[in-house]
Design a protein around this motif. Structure first.
Motif, PDB file in Angstrom:
ATOM      1  N   UNK A 261       0.954  -1.067  -0.127  1.00 38.57           N
ATOM      2  CA  UNK A 261      -0.188  -0.107   0.124  1.00 38.57           C
ATOM      3  C   UNK A 261       0.820   1.312   0.029  1.00 38.57           C
ATOM      4  N   UNK A 262       0.649   2.289  -0.687  1.00 37.97           N
ATOM      5  CA  UNK A 262       1.551   3.345  -0.958  1.00 37.97           C
ATOM      6  C   UNK A 262       0.761   4.490  -0.110  1.00 37.97           C
ATOM      7  N   UNK A 263      -0.296   4.715   0.164  1.00 39.02           N
ATOM      8  CA  UNK A 263      -0.696   5.623   1.227  1.00 39.02           C
ATOM      9  C   UNK A 263      -2.155   5.059   1.836  1.00 39.02           C
ATOM     10  N   UNK A 264      -2.582   6.135   2.564  1.00 40.30           N
ATOM     11  CA  UNK A 264      -3.993   5.840   3.138  1.00 40.30           C
ATOM     12  C   UNK A 264      -4.646   7.224   3.300  1.00 40.30           C
ATOM     13  N   UNK A 265      -5.681   7.334   2.465  1.00 36.98           N
ATOM     14  CA  UNK A 265      -6.555   8.343   2.725  1.00 36.98           C
ATOM     15  C   UNK A 265      -7.940   7.960   3.509  1.00 36.98           C
ATOM     16  N   UNK A 266      -8.089   8.557   4.541  1.00 33.90           N
ATOM     17  CA  UNK A 266      -9.188   8.023   5.715  1.00 33.90           C
ATOM     18  C   UNK A 266      -9.788   9.214   5.660  1.00 33.90           C
ATOM     19  N   UNK A 267     -11.337   8.777   5.648  1.00 35.80           N
ATOM     20  CA  UNK A 267     -12.498   9.788   5.840  1.00 35.80           C
ATOM     21  C   UNK A 267     -13.576   9.227   6.581  1.00 35.80           C
ATOM     22  N   UNK A 268     -13.827   9.639   7.883  1.00 31.66           N
ATOM     23  CA  UNK A 268     -14.653   9.263   8.683  1.00 31.66           C
ATOM     24  C   UNK A 268     -16.065  10.203   9.021  1.00 31.66           C
ATOM     25  N   UNK A 269     -17.167   9.632   9.351  1.00 27.65           N
ATOM     26  CA  UNK A 269     -18.410  10.284   9.351  1.00 27.65           C
ATOM     27  C   UNK A 269     -19.204   9.459  10.309  1.00 27.65           C
ATOM     28  N   UNK A 270     -19.073   9.666  11.920  1.00 27.90           N
ATOM     29  CA  UNK A 270     -19.849   8.847  12.617  1.00 27.90           C
ATOM     30  C   UNK A 270     -19.409   7.164  12.633  1.00 27.90           C
ATOM     31  N   UNK A 271     -20.296   6.672  12.397  1.00 24.35           N
ATOM     32  CA  UNK A 271     -19.905   5.045  12.119  1.00 24.35           C
ATOM     33  C   UNK A 271     -19.545   4.528  10.812  1.00 24.35           C
ATOM     34  N   UNK A 272     -19.369   5.562   9.769  1.00 28.58           N
ATOM     35  CA  UNK A 272     -18.879   5.031   8.469  1.00 28.58           C
ATOM     36  C   UNK A 272     -17.400   5.749   8.184  1.00 28.58           C
TER      37      UNK A 272
END
Length: 155
Positions: free
Chosen positions: A96-107
């Motif tokens: 894996x070259x990178x992680x782009x993580x987005x969070x909104x509550x339980x998702x």
């Protein structure tokens, strides 16, 4: 003037505490993804099952020999069976070259560009897009779609 300083300090504390909690949440999500790939690399279906929902949806997108874009759904149980039948001498490594993580509550959504190697030889590259859900106990992968290509991989 003193009241403004107190309000400012309280706001700063809330801001930093919130950022720290969000960062910890993202680290928890990242651990799920790393555990999934460690299970994949080791052919460990038990480890994989700890990271996925019972209703996991798997899809892959690729360009076929005729040059057309194809979207294929994969059965999660077949995926697990193929993983369980992986030969011990076969080395699967997805870098894996990178992680782009987005969070909104339980998702949560995680975007991970990758390069895949089979027995230390480059096979293909692409992007994984994970959808995760926090079921109140832990984050689980509910949906995974990836792209696969051999061209434009800088390999």
């Amino acid at each position: 003037m003193r009241v403004y300083k107190i309000v400012f300090i309280i706001c700063c504390c809330c801001f930093f505490t919130g950022n720290l909690a969000a960062q910890n949440e993202k680290e928890d999500i990242k651990k799920v993804i790393k555990s999934f790939f460690k299970g994949l690399q080791n052919g460990d279906t038990i480890a994989i099952k700890k990271t996925i929902s019972d209703d996991l949806i798997l899809q892959t997108s690729f360009i076929n020999k005729e040059g057309a874009s194809v979207l294929r759904r994969e059965d999660a149980n077949k995926f697990l069976k193929s993983l369980a039948s992986k030969k011990p001498e076969d080395i699967w490594e997805e870098k894996l070259e990178s992680y782009a993580i987005q969070v909104d509550g339980p998702m949560a959504n995680v975007w991970t560009p990758y390069k895949f190697y089979l027995n230390y030889k480059f096979s293909h590259c692409g992007v994984n897009s994970f959808q995760l859900f926090n079921n109140g106990e832990k984050w689980v992968i509910i949906y995974l779609i990836d792209t696969r290509r051999r061209l434009g991989c800088n390999e």
